[in-house]
Design a protein around this motif. Structure first.
Motif, mmCIF file in Angstrom:
data_model
loop_
_atom_site.group_PDB
_atom_site.id
_atom_site.type_symbol
_atom_site.label_atom_id
_atom_site.label_comp_id
_atom_site.label_asym_id
_atom_site.label_seq_id
_atom_site.Cartn_x
_atom_site.Cartn_y
_atom_site.Cartn_z
ATOM 1 N N GLU A 1 -18.677 114.760 -15.285
ATOM 2 C CA GLU A 1 -18.422 114.582 -13.839
ATOM 3 C C GLU A 1 -17.858 113.198 -13.646
ATOM 4 O OE1 GLU A 1 -21.442 116.953 -10.841
ATOM 5 O OE2 GLU A 1 -21.850 114.877 -11.354
ATOM 6 N N LYS B 1 -15.007 110.729 -11.814
ATOM 7 C CA LYS B 1 -14.065 110.698 -10.688
ATOM 8 C C LYS B 1 -12.679 110.328 -11.149
ATOM 9 C CE LYS B 1 -17.201 110.441 -6.906
ATOM 10 N NZ LYS B 1 -18.437 109.918 -7.458
ATOM 11 N N GLU C 1 -12.753 122.595 -16.905
ATOM 12 C CA GLU C 1 -12.475 123.365 -15.685
ATOM 13 C C GLU C 1 -12.146 124.798 -16.036
ATOM 14 O OE1 GLU C 1 -12.745 121.956 -12.660
ATOM 15 O OE2 GLU C 1 -13.332 120.127 -13.719
ATOM 16 N N ASP D 1 -24.923 123.725 -13.434
ATOM 17 C CA ASP D 1 -24.319 122.625 -14.170
ATOM 18 C C ASP D 1 -25.272 121.450 -14.255
ATOM 19 O OD1 ASP D 1 -21.580 123.152 -11.946
ATOM 20 O OD2 ASP D 1 -22.130 124.257 -13.752
ATOM 21 N N PRO E 1 -24.840 117.548 -15.406
ATOM 22 C CA PRO E 1 -23.818 116.592 -15.854
ATOM 23 C C PRO E 1 -24.283 115.745 -17.030
ATOM 24 C CG PRO E 1 -24.913 115.780 -13.911
ATOM 25 C CD PRO E 1 -25.473 117.143 -14.168
ATOM 26 N N TYR F 1 -30.939 119.258 -10.650
ATOM 27 C CA TYR F 1 -29.984 120.210 -11.191
ATOM 28 C C TYR F 1 -30.528 121.607 -11.512
ATOM 29 C CZ TYR F 1 -27.750 115.733 -11.979
ATOM 30 O OH TYR F 1 -27.222 114.500 -11.806
#
Lengths: 317, 591, 92
Positions: free
Chosen positions: A261, A263, A277, A294, A296, A315
């Motif tokens: 994850e 940015k 993805e 999910d 991370p 999570y």
């Protein structure tokens, strides 16, 4: 009582997830046992406290144990060996211990012992939930497949044994009870199922296997896969689901662990993120009826109850 | 006369037992009562368990007795009753019984292993393979020969066919009673025996199963074999085999009593000629061809297998071996003696009963009674003629048997049916077991094919294929062979005697190299062994040259082929024998 | 007289026993084969042939003494299977 199994390859985060799960359940007030049946135990690391092969309290609602499978095998074979030494007196002259050395490494003994461990822990009625941190996928599949596979063999052996007993019956009707001399002792060979120890063992084992099989397919067994968002992993996950389905075992959740994850990903890992993805897309379309969650990639591996609970609440829940 | 012959025969055998037999036991076998036999040493209560010697005698005798000691002499009497009797007495004494006894004892000294195993040890591994080939051929030929002999009998005798079929039903019922119900054993057995007697009586009174066509009978037997050999043993084979022993003992006792009381002169010619037409309508020189006709009763290779198969594992004491192995063979000789007596005394009476048919078929019955040589020329033809309808070798036996039993008050036709059931019960059981054995032997034989073609090997060794092949072979030989059962019988007997040859040579090797017997006693084994070998070899050459070419093309190829293969192997065998013999190869016999 | 009766009874017992064995000879052979196969399959571990999962074997192993002894005996006789089979079925 609910039973939770966490499957996954080595290094995929099974132990963390299963430990976190158990912490979460315990926090809800459920009396929980978390057990590692993976020979490469990591449970103690996850809880940042040494865990032994005796059940110990972690907190008010949570117990933990790292089952020593090898020791179980050894103890079991020892017991068997002693039993055999008494029944097979002349064989002891042939050095039975040698044969038991072979058995220690025979195909299936680990699966058998692991299944025995599962059975024993589930049989401890004082828990509301039992969570299993399992061995690497291959072994666990074989463990879960053990009841149905063994059932096939057992049915065949029962059929064979019935035939033997029937033939014995025919001789018995003419010559009376069959007496054989085994090992210097007179033994009556029976033709009735009730009196044949082997048949009785086979029949009772069949019952046990059926119970195990039913338990694994039941609604209170939750089989979960912990995996990663990679092509090969997806492939394997689908394979596992199909395999288990063949044994009527449903997979409930898939946990996608170590999920990137980021940015602003640097160029070096852009490719990886794209793959991620794509995999997730594929997963969501190709795997129906199973919840995917999910988790991370974290900055550092969680250690200790509080960090594990953190994981759970964020999570897993 | 009949009584005299029977009594002389008995005396002959008894005296020989105590003189020659005991000498063999002492000097050749060196039977030692204190040495534990395998039955005791290796006792496991399944295969190895000591049996009371009378019981073992009974088992062994029932195993070696079958239709053989009946059919052989019934064919051989065309030479006259005297030569047939001579061979049954002296062939038995000098070769047959020695063969049986030594095979048994050699096996006993080798932990009860088969004579095939012993021959492998003493004469080299190739002899093991040769053994298997002979056995397989023998098995095929015995099926063909028995199918033929039974066909010839049953086509002319609905009574016997009915009795045989009913007996099969009786055996099926007996199987259920014995093994599937809780009836006490003695009761089930009594019911079984009663049902057997019932089959004979019903066959006698209401012979409703009439199949005059030989071909149909062959087909029926073929189908019977395939089914019987695939059924579980307890269903038909085991109860059949069990009831057969009652028939055997009953038959032997009744026949002996009748033969002794009969006091009947022999009207049958004593001697019809050295080369009477015995085998397949060909002039058959008595030497060397008599072993091709009279096998069991005088000498039979299969006995060595039976003896070393189960009997040797159940012998309780080395000193019982003489009684069981040697004695049982003598008993079988007695059985053949009674068969010859029966035909000798009443054979011509039977012919008289068929006087019209015989004349119509173009034979001169009066001349047969007065001119022995003429008898030798046409006797077999009369017996086998379908127009005359006596029913072949078993026909002349059963009909004479009926006359014999009439002496003690049994209605002739009933006696015929009893004799017929006796022979056919054993024949049909043999057809069943032979197929099972042939299946197994065949799988062993085609083992080498595995290297060449796995697919072919897999196909050939499939249970059904092997079974059908074995039965089909036999069926083919008799059905397409022109119903030449005497030729096939001779082929079977020849193969059987070759088996005996291997066993005798093995025994001789054992006697020389292991037992280290004195030259005198060694001669007692070696001379018969060689005499046998030369006789059978010559007989088979004669057979190949004189008989085979006169048969149908099918037989020429198959039967001829078998004989050629067997002869070639026989030569190898003897070469092997000499190699091992002269090297003084000592194989350790396990003590 | 008593001795005669005793002798008759003994003879009958021997006869009875013999006949019983006679009537089950093939069946007993078949039984041994079945037990042998059962032993081979369950003890396949020791002989390298595919065998049932260890669990089953371990459960019944303590009761298999007879089967093991049969298996050992049969292996010892493997050099003469011909003799065994031929001797069981009688041809004549």
């Amino acid at each position: 009582m609910n039973v939770y199994y966490f499957l996954g390859k080595g290094g995929v985060g099974k132990t963390t997830v299963s430990a976190a799960w158990s912490v979460g359940l315990a926090k809800k007030g459920l009396k929980t046992l978390v057990a590692s049946i993976d020979p490469a135990h990591n449970l103690g690391d996850a809880f940042a406290t040494p865990i032994s092969d005796r059940i110990m309290h972690i907190n008010a609602h949570l117990d933990a144990v790292e089952v020593n499978i090898e020791e179980m095998i050894r103890a079991y074979l020892n017991e068997l060996s002693t039993k055999m030494k008494n029944t097979y007196r002349y064989l002891s002259a042939m050095n039975i211990d040698r044969y038991f050395d072979i058995l220690k490494n025979s195909p299936g003994i680990e699966e058998y012992a692991t299944m025995e461990a599962i059975k024993r822990l589930i049989a401890l009625r004082d828990y509301d939930a039992v969570v299993f941190d399992t061995p690497p996928t291959g072994m666990t599949i074989r463990v879960l497949a053990m009841p149905p596979v063994s059932l096939v063999w057992t049915e065949q052996l029962i059929k064979m044994r019935k035939r033997i007993l029937s033939t014995r019956g025919m001789v018995e009707r003419v010559q009376g009870k069959f007496e054989a001399e085994v090992d210097g002792e007179k033994v009556v060979l029976s033709s009735s199922e009730k009196e044949d120890p082997i048949m009785q063992e086979l029949l009772s084992y069949r019952e046990e296997l059926r119970a195990l099989r039913d338990m694994l397919s039941s609604d209170y067994s939750y089989v979960n896969i912990v995996t990663m968002a990679e092509d090969l992993a997806l492939f394997e996950t689908k394979r596992i689901i199909k395999l288990l389905d063949g044994f009527k075992i449903k997979v409930r959740n898939i946990f996608l662990n170590k999920f990137f994850e980021i940015k602003n990903p640097p160029d070096e890992i852009k490719g990886k993120i794209e793959e991620q993805e794509k995999v997730i897309e594929k997963m969501k379309t190709e795997i129906k009826g199973i919840e995917i969650k999910d988790i991370p990639l974290l900055r550092k591996s969680p250690r200790g109850i509080d960090e594990l609970f953190n994981i759970y609440s964020k999570y897993l829940a | 006369m009949s009584s005299l012959i029977v009594l002389i025969g008995a005396a002959f055998y008894i005296v020989s037992y105590f003189t020659y037999g005991k000498s063999l036991e002492r000097n050749v076998v060196r039977a030692d009562g204190s040495t534990p036999t395998p039955a005791i040493r290796l006792r496991d209560n399944v295969d190895y368990l000591p049996a009371h010697k009378f019981v073992l005698f009974g088992h062994h005798f029932a195993s070696i007795a079958g239709a053989g000691p009946i059919v052989g002499p019934a064919i051989a009497v065309v030479w006259g009753w005297f030569p047939a009797l001579l061979w049954v007495w002296f062939g038995n004494l000098f070769i047959g019984s020695i063969h049986d006894y030594l095979s048994l004892m050699a096996s006993v000294r080798y932990d009860g292993k088969s004579i095939q195993y012993v021959s492998g040890k003493l004469m080299g591994e190739s002899s093991k393979y040769i053994f298997e080939v002979y056995v397989y051929f023998t098995l095929i030929l015995v099926v063909a020969a028995f199918m033929g002999v039974f066909g010839a009998l049953a086509s002319k005798s609905p009574a016997i066919l009915t009795a045989s079929t009913l007996f099969m039903v009786a055996a099926l019922i007996e199987g259920q009673l014995l093994y599937k119900t809780k009836l006490p054993f003695w009761l089930s057995s009594a019911i079984g025996v009663a049902l057997t007697i019932l089959s004979i009586v019903v066959g006698f009174l209401w012979p409703f199963i009439n199949v005059p066509s030989l071909n149909t009978l062959y087909w029926l037997q073929f189908i019977y074999i395939i089914f019987a050999a695939t059924l579980p043993v307890w269903f038909l084979l085991q109860p059949r085999d069990y009831l057969n022993s009652y028939i055997l003992w009953g038959g032997v006792i009744i026949a002996t009593i009748a033969a002794v009381i009969a006091f009947r002169g022999f009207s049958w010619p004593a001697y019809t000629g050295f080369s009477a037409k015995v085998i397949s309508g060909q002039p058959s020189p008595f030497w060397p061809t008599v072993p091709l006709v009279i096998a069991c009763g005088a000498l039979s290779g299969f006995h060595s297998i039976v003896g070393s198969g189960t009997t040797s594992k159940q012998l309780d004491n080395e000193l019982s071996g003489l009684f069981v192995g040697y004695g049982a063979m003598f008993m079988e000789g007695m059985l053949s003696t009674i068969v010859i007596t029966s035909i000798g005394a009443f054979g011509l009476v039977v012919f008289q009963g068929f006087a019209d048919k015989i004349a119509a078929a173009g034979f001169d019955l009066a001349k047969m009674s007065s001119d022995a040589t003429y008898f030798g020329q046409v006797g077999a033809a009369v017996i086998n003629s379908k127009d005359v309808g006596i029913g072949g070798a078993l026909g002349i036996f059963t009909k004479s048997f009926g006359q014999l039993l009439n002496v003690i008050g049994v209605p002739v036709k009933l006696g015929i049916t009893l004799g017929g059931l006796w022979a056919s019960a054993f024949i049909l059981t043999t057809l069943d077991t032979t197929n099972r054995l042939a299946r197994y032997a065949f799988q062993e034989l085609v083992e080498p094919i595995k290297k060449v073609s796995k697919g072919l090997h897999g196909f050939l060794t499939d249970r059904w294929v092997a079974s059908i092949l074995a039965a089909a072979f036999g069926f083919f030989l008799i059905a397409k062979g022109g119903n030449a059962y005497t030729a096939l019988w001779a082929g079977f007997a020849g193969a059987n005697q070759l088996l005996a040859s291997i066993a005798m040579l093995t025994a001789a090797t054992w006697v020389k190299n292991v037992q280290k017997a004195s030259t005198g006693m060694l001669a007692a084994v070696l001379i018969p062994a060689f005499f046998l070998w030369i006789t059978v070899f010559s007989a088979l050459i004669w057979f190949l040259v004189k008989v085979v070419p006169a048969t149908t093309p099918v037989l020429q190829v198959i039967l001829g082929g078998f004989v050629v293969i067997m002869l070639v192997l026989d030569v190898f065998l003897v070469i092997n024998f000499f190699k091992n013999y002269n090297q003084g190869k000592k194989a350790t016999a396990k003590a | 007289m008593k001795r005669l009766l005793y002798f008759l009874k003994k003879s009958f017992d021997v006869f009875d026993k013999a006949m019983k064995e006679d009537s089950t000879s093939f069946i007993r052979k078949q039984l041994e084969e079945e037990e042998n196969i059962f032993a081979l399959i369950t003890m396949g571990i020791f002989s390298g042939i595919p065998s049932p999962p260890t669990g089953i074997v371990l459960r019944i192993l303590p009761h298999m003494s007879r089967e093991i002894s049969i298996m050992i005996k049969r292996s010892a006789n493997l050099d003469d299977v011909f003799g065994e089979i031929m001797g069981t079925f009688n041809v004549d």
